[in-house]
Design a protein around this motif. Structure first.
Motif, short mmCIF file in Angstrom:
data_model
loop_
_atom_site.label_atom_id
_atom_site.label_comp_id
_atom_site.label_asym_id
_atom_site.label_seq_id
_atom_site.Cartn_x
_atom_site.Cartn_y
_atom_site.Cartn_z
N UNK A 1 1.03 -1.32 0.09
CA UNK A 1 0.29 0.08 -0.13
C UNK A 1 1.01 1.27 0.04
N UNK A 2 2.15 1.13 0.34
CA UNK A 2 2.81 2.23 0.43
C UNK A 2 3.43 2.90 -0.97
N UNK A 3 2.94 2.36 -2.13
CA UNK A 3 2.87 2.14 -3.31
C UNK A 3 2.20 3.56 -3.62
N UNK A 4 0.87 3.94 -2.67
CA UNK A 4 0.82 5.09 -3.26
C UNK A 4 1.30 6.51 -2.84
N UNK A 5 2.56 6.31 -1.82
CA UNK A 5 3.14 7.34 -1.62
C UNK A 5 3.75 8.17 -2.95
N UNK A 6 4.00 6.97 -4.03
CA UNK A 6 5.09 7.63 -5.26
C UNK A 6 3.89 8.56 -5.59
N UNK A 7 2.83 9.33 -5.26
CA UNK A 7 1.72 9.91 -6.03
C UNK A 7 1.98 11.28 -5.81
N UNK A 8 2.32 11.56 -4.77
CA UNK A 8 2.78 12.69 -4.07
C UNK A 8 4.01 13.16 -4.46
N UNK A 9 4.82 12.26 -4.37
CA UNK A 9 6.51 12.63 -4.63
C UNK A 9 6.63 13.27 -5.97
#
Length: 351
Positions: free
Chosen positions: A214-222
């Protein structure tokens, strides 16, 4: 079979758009959460759209009854609120009030009603409607010639890349059109279709299905323009960058294929709620933010009020307007099927 975590992903897409527009309008955090970053929310919507169409319909027979139900279900979900917002915006605009969106004349109204053009955030609805018709072609090939789906998708994506996404826009008899919006959204819709085609057949090893994906979602704000470490022009040309397409596709793949379906952060009532109202939240939040921004309040108060009013308006719209109408429209297909069945029985008895 419902994939519950997709509700939360849909709600997250709407929240990304909301936060982006709030940041742009109020200069919240000096606008670092804005700068067109709402595009990533719309990309998720297009990925979800292609995935769900493929997942729900490609295994069904390509019959008149199924195609009719498909169109009624899709149109019943999208069109009612869109038409109310468009016509309401037009009536307000010609009276000098831009409380909703600016649709100042009959030609602009026709551009919206013919799904050729969209003002402000309404731009994403015409591509969505046109994707519905493109999917019909895929569906016709799905049973015996599914390879044509992959071939056509890869061919079109290569053509779009080498043609640098043609800027097809202008006016016809004064009616505006903008097919560039459709072309730039197609790759995301296509990837969603491919994922949907393989969701049931792709066997992901159990050791790869982990909650931490689920941490893959952090790629969006990056990837946000003011936050990213990317030095290429991909951070500005979001829709035209296949690098962005790759990252968003990886995020979507991780959430849908690798995160277990019982993940508590994705499969919960909170996510279900925002998933249901995501469409109305998407269409209605912008005018509310604009009006709240005119009040003499702190930015935190504006955020709280804008979000509360947007969620309330979206809930009322979904519960009392969109859901009942969509149910009524879908029932039209069921009623026709029952009538055909009765006619068939009557014919058989006559024989």
């Amino acid at each position: 079979m419902e994939i519950r975590k997709l509700n939360t992903l849909r709600g997250l897409a709407a929240l990304i758009v909301f936060v982006t527009h709030f940041s742009d309008i109020t200069n919240w955090f000096d606008g670092v959460l804005g700068g067109g970053s709402g595009a990533y929310g719309v990309m998720l919507f297009f990925l979800l759209s292609g995935f769900l169409m493929s997942y729900l319909y490609l295994e069904k027979d390509f019959t008149k009854a199924n195609v009719t139900y498909y169109f009624l279900a899709r149109m019943g979900r999208v069109l009612p609120l869109y038409l109310v917002v468009v016509v309401g915006s037009y009536l307000l605009s010609i009276s000098g009030d831009n409380t909703l969106y600016s649709i100042p004349d009959l030609n602009a109204l026709l551009g919206h009603l013919l799904f050729l053009y969209g003002e402000s955030i309404l731009w994403s609805i015409p591509p969505e409607i046109q994707f519905y018709f493109i999917f019909i072609i895929f569906w016709a090939c799905a049973r015996n010639r599914s390879g044509y789906i992959y071939l056509s998708i890869f061919t079109l994506m290569i053509l779009l890349f080498f043609s640098n996404f043609p800027r097809i826009y202008g006016e016809v008899y004064g009616i505006p059109y903008n097919e560039f919006n459709v072309l730039r959204g197609l790759p995301f819709f296509f990837v969603g279709v491919i994922f949907g085609m393989n969701y049931k057949s792709l066997k992901v090893p159990r050791y790869l299905r982990k909650h931490w994906f689920i941490l893959a979602l952090c790629l969006i704000p990056l990837m946000y323009p003011d936050l990213t470490m990317i030095t290429s022009d991909a951070k500005q040309k979001m829709w035209l960058s296949y690098e962005v397409l790759l990252v968003m596709s990886c995020v979507f793949f991780c959430v849908v294929f690798l995160v277990p379906n019982n993940n508590i952060l994705l499969a919960n009532r909170f996510g279900d709620f925002f998933g249901k109202i995501s469409y109305s939240l998407y269409l209605l939040h912008m005018p509310i933010i604009v009006q709240v921004n005119n009040l003499n309040l702190s930015v935190e108060q504006k955020l709280t009020l804008s979000f509360s009013l947007s969620v309330l308006a979206a809930y009322i719209s979904f519960h009392f307007f969109e859901k009942p109408i969509a149910k009524k429209i879908r029932s039209m297909s069921s009623d026709k099927s029952k009538q055909r069945a009765k006619q068939g029985c009557a014919s058989a008895k006559g024989v």
